[in-house]
Enzyme design. Structure first.
Site, PDB file in Angstrom:
ATOM      1  N   GLN A 185       0.828  -1.199   0.000  1.00 33.56           N
ATOM      2  CA  GLN A 185       0.000   0.000   0.000  1.00 33.56           C
ATOM      3  C   GLN A 185       0.868   1.256   0.000  1.00 33.56           C
ATOM      4  O   GLN A 185       0.358   2.358  -0.161  1.00 33.56           O
ATOM      5  CB  GLN A 185      -0.894   0.005   1.238  1.00 33.56           C
ATOM      6  CG  GLN A 185      -1.874  -1.145   1.321  1.00 33.56           C
ATOM      7  CD  GLN A 185      -2.553  -1.218   2.671  1.00 33.56           C
ATOM      8  OE1 GLN A 185      -2.079  -1.868   3.595  1.00 33.56           O
ATOM      9  NE2 GLN A 185      -3.686  -0.542   2.793  1.00 33.56           N
ATOM     10  N   HIS A 193      -1.203   1.395  -4.614  1.00 34.39           N
ATOM     11  CA  HIS A 193      -1.559   2.803  -4.447  1.00 34.39           C
ATOM     12  C   HIS A 193      -0.632   3.731  -5.215  1.00 34.39           C
ATOM     13  O   HIS A 193      -0.594   4.937  -4.947  1.00 34.39           O
ATOM     14  CB  HIS A 193      -1.578   3.179  -2.962  1.00 34.39           C
ATOM     15  CG  HIS A 193      -2.700   2.534  -2.214  1.00 34.39           C
ATOM     16  ND1 HIS A 193      -2.705   2.387  -0.840  1.00 34.39           N
ATOM     17  CD2 HIS A 193      -3.867   1.980  -2.644  1.00 34.39           C
ATOM     18  CE1 HIS A 193      -3.813   1.779  -0.465  1.00 34.39           C
ATOM     19  NE2 HIS A 193      -4.529   1.520  -1.544  1.00 34.39           N
ATOM     20  N   CYS A 218       0.603  11.764 -16.193  1.00 35.68           N
ATOM     21  CA  CYS A 218      -0.002  12.833 -16.985  1.00 35.68           C
ATOM     22  C   CYS A 218      -1.512  12.657 -16.995  1.00 35.68           C
ATOM     23  O   CYS A 218      -2.017  11.609 -17.405  1.00 35.68           O
ATOM     24  CB  CYS A 218       0.546  12.821 -18.408  1.00 35.68           C
ATOM     25  SG  CYS A 218      -0.188  14.116 -19.462  1.00 35.68           S
ATOM     26  N   CYS A 233       4.472  17.467 -19.750  1.00 37.76           N
ATOM     27  CA  CYS A 233       4.549  16.013 -19.834  1.00 37.76           C
ATOM     28  C   CYS A 233       5.626  15.628 -20.843  1.00 37.76           C
ATOM     29  O   CYS A 233       5.635  16.134 -21.972  1.00 37.76           O
ATOM     30  CB  CYS A 233       3.203  15.441 -20.272  1.00 37.76           C
ATOM     31  SG  CYS A 233       3.257  13.672 -20.654  1.00 37.76           S
ATOM     32  N   ASN A 246       2.957  -6.826  13.177  1.00 40.00           N
ATOM     33  CA  ASN A 246       2.618  -5.421  13.375  1.00 40.00           C
ATOM     34  C   ASN A 246       3.206  -4.920  14.687  1.00 40.00           C
ATOM     35  O   ASN A 246       3.562  -5.714  15.568  1.00 40.00           O
ATOM     36  CB  ASN A 246       1.099  -5.254  13.415  1.00 40.00           C
ATOM     37  CG  ASN A 246       0.620  -4.071  12.608  1.00 40.00           C
ATOM     38  OD1 ASN A 246       1.382  -3.150  12.306  1.00 40.00           O
ATOM     39  ND2 ASN A 246      -0.652  -4.076  12.251  1.00 40.00           N
TER      40      ASN A 246
END
Length: 233
Positions: free
Chosen positions: A90, A108, A116, A135, A201
């Site tokens: 993520q 993500h 662009c 761009c 975690n």
């Protein structure tokens, strides 16, 4: 063995990059609706660019930690044994790649890339972006944005992610809050496929109760030990 690994902001926190939903996290200091939506970018591109330019500078000054290196070691070790790792992150940083992971799915997007809004071209970007930039593909100015998935946008590669989940034998979530969907729902999907689920975690996530096995503490300490266990079989 084929392992699906989902990583979140917690794995990069020890590298000095902020988490989002923890106490003192990024979204406790900034309003995401003013900085991380297509509407916010349309209304105030200067503020959005300033926010992501700062994050880009912070990222370029960071380094991968032992948890990132452990996942790179897992990828190589399982490949040597005929298995593999699908590393779905993520995170929009590139610390997994810098640690040596060769196959990383950024659901993500990536902070060090531009997108662009006119032609859809993506390009490597390690410098600051502004509305004056053109761009490199189509040449139009005032069209570049960070190649990150904002609130209200669809994460990248959803079908690829679900196919990888179905083909795996173990699901491991590292440094995730368990509150951001669709990623938070992957553990339930993994369980429906009958695979073992593990949470690594700093503290229990919002959906910790769903996991079969749980390991709590700094990822730089717990994850290398877990990887050793997996590779030894």
């Amino acid at each position: 063995m084929h392992v699906f690994v989902l990583t979140g902001a917690g794995i990069s926190a020890e590298s000095g990059l902020g988490t989002f939903r923890d106490k003192g996290g990024i979204w406790s200091k900034f309003d995401p609706m003013k900085l991380a939506t297509p509407e916010a970018f349309a209304a105030n591109p200067l503020a959005v660019h300033d926010f992501y330019n700062l994050r880009r500078r912070n990222l370029l000054g960071a380094a991968p930690n032992a948890a990132h290196h452990a996942l790179a070691r897992l990828e190589k070790g399982l490949a040597d044994q005929g298995g593999g790792v699908f590393l779905c992150t993520q995170n929009i940083d590139d610390l997994h790649e810098r640690a040596g992971s060769r196959h990383v799915h950024h659901m993500h997007g990536e902070l060090l890339k531009s997108l662009c809004s006119r032609c859809g071209a993506r390009a490597r970007c390690e410098t600051e972006l502004s509305i004056l930039d053109a761009c490199p593909s189509c040449g139009r100015d005032n069209s570049l944005r960070p190649d990150v998935v904002w609130f209200g946008e669809m994460p990248y590669g959803m079908e690829e992610i679900e196919a990888a989940l179905e083909a795996s034998e173990m699901f491991v979530a590292v440094g995730t809050s368990g509150s951001v969907y669709p990623a938070a729902g992957y553990v339930e999907l993994a369980r429906s496929f009958g695979m073992e689920t593990c949470e690594i975690n700093l503290e229990p996530s919002d959906n910790a109760y769903v996991f079969d096995r749980k390991f709590y503490g700094p990822a730089s300490e717990t994850l290398p030990v877990f990887v050793d266990e997996i590779l030894k079989g």
